[in-house]
Design a protein around this motif. Structure first.
Motif, PDB file in Angstrom:
ATOM      1  N   UNK A  17      70.791  26.549  21.035  1.00 36.06           N
ATOM      2  CA  UNK A  17      70.739  26.379  22.488  1.00 36.06           C
ATOM      3  C   UNK A  17      69.780  25.271  22.904  1.00 36.06           C
ATOM      4  N   UNK A  18      68.590  25.248  22.288  1.00 37.08           N
ATOM      5  CA  UNK A  18      67.616  24.198  22.616  1.00 37.08           C
ATOM      6  C   UNK A  18      68.157  22.811  22.295  1.00 37.08           C
ATOM      7  N   UNK A  49      69.213  23.480  36.645  1.00 35.18           N
ATOM      8  CA  UNK A  49      69.970  24.200  35.618  1.00 35.18           C
ATOM      9  C   UNK A  49      69.474  23.831  34.221  1.00 35.18           C
ATOM     10  N   UNK A  50      69.104  22.581  34.024  1.00 33.06           N
ATOM     11  CA  UNK A  50      68.567  22.134  32.737  1.00 33.06           C
ATOM     12  C   UNK A  50      67.283  22.897  32.390  1.00 33.06           C
ATOM     13  N   UNK A  51      66.387  23.023  33.349  1.00 31.55           N
ATOM     14  CA  UNK A  51      65.132  23.728  33.097  1.00 31.55           C
ATOM     15  C   UNK A  51      65.359  25.221  32.852  1.00 31.55           C
ATOM     16  N   UNK A  52      66.291  25.819  33.577  1.00 37.38           N
ATOM     17  CA  UNK A  52      66.600  27.238  33.388  1.00 37.38           C
ATOM     18  C   UNK A  52      67.180  27.466  31.991  1.00 37.38           C
ATOM     19  N   UNK A  53      68.113  26.617  31.572  1.00 38.21           N
ATOM     20  CA  UNK A  53      68.730  26.776  30.256  1.00 38.21           C
ATOM     21  C   UNK A  53      67.737  26.508  29.128  1.00 38.21           C
ATOM     22  N   UNK A  54      66.847  25.536  29.313  1.00 40.59           N
ATOM     23  CA  UNK A  54      65.822  25.290  28.291  1.00 40.59           C
ATOM     24  C   UNK A  54      64.880  26.484  28.186  1.00 40.59           C
ATOM     25  N   UNK A  56      65.570  29.652  28.974  1.00 38.82           N
ATOM     26  CA  UNK A  56      66.295  30.776  28.383  1.00 38.82           C
ATOM     27  C   UNK A  56      66.448  30.596  26.875  1.00 38.82           C
ATOM     28  N   UNK A  57      66.766  29.383  26.437  1.00 37.64           N
ATOM     29  CA  UNK A  57      66.900  29.119  25.002  1.00 37.64           C
ATOM     30  C   UNK A  57      65.561  29.281  24.292  1.00 37.64           C
ATOM     31  N   UNK A  60      64.856  33.031  23.969  1.00 36.69           N
ATOM     32  CA  UNK A  60      65.652  33.616  22.885  1.00 36.69           C
ATOM     33  C   UNK A  60      65.051  33.247  21.537  1.00 36.69           C
ATOM     34  N   UNK A  61      64.599  32.014  21.385  1.00 37.73           N
ATOM     35  CA  UNK A  61      63.951  31.564  20.157  1.00 37.73           C
ATOM     36  C   UNK A  61      62.695  32.393  19.874  1.00 37.73           C
ATOM     37  N   UNK A  62      61.858  32.583  20.891  1.00 42.73           N
ATOM     38  CA  UNK A  62      60.630  33.365  20.716  1.00 42.73           C
ATOM     39  C   UNK A  62      60.920  34.834  20.427  1.00 42.73           C
ATOM     40  N   UNK A  63      61.944  35.393  21.067  1.00 43.42           N
ATOM     41  CA  UNK A  63      62.322  36.767  20.772  1.00 43.42           C
ATOM     42  C   UNK A  63      62.794  36.916  19.328  1.00 43.42           C
TER      43      UNK A  63
END
Length: 76
Positions: A17-18, A49-54, A56-57, A60-63
């Motif tokens: 995603x990142x 939207x770019x900042x929101x998706x970054x 969120x990705x 998810x990476x940290x989780x």
């Protein structure tokens, strides 16, 4: 599924995603916009939207990392 497997899956999804979102980043200035046009890239993700998706990705990476660490701690 154990925590390590879930962590590896989340880590992989987060990295993909990142990379995908970063490759579609908006131009930060006029020079970068010209470089994008020169490379033939006509599409990009708009700024909010770019900042929101970054974000969120990255989350998810940290989780995924947290799940892997917890999986190793629970094994002992």
């Amino acid at each position: 599924m154990n925590k390590k497997t879930v962590g590896i899956i989340l880590l992989t999804v987060g990295v993909i995603g990142l990379v995908t979102v970063y490759s579609m980043r908006p131009p930060s200035g006029f020079g970068e916009a010209l470089m994008m046009m020169g490379q033939g890239r006509q599409s990009f993700i708009k700024e909010p939207l770019y900042q929101i998706l970054m974000g969120a990705s990255g989350l998810i990476f940290l989780l995924g990392i947290m799940q892997i660490v917890l999986g190793f701690k629970n094994k002992k």
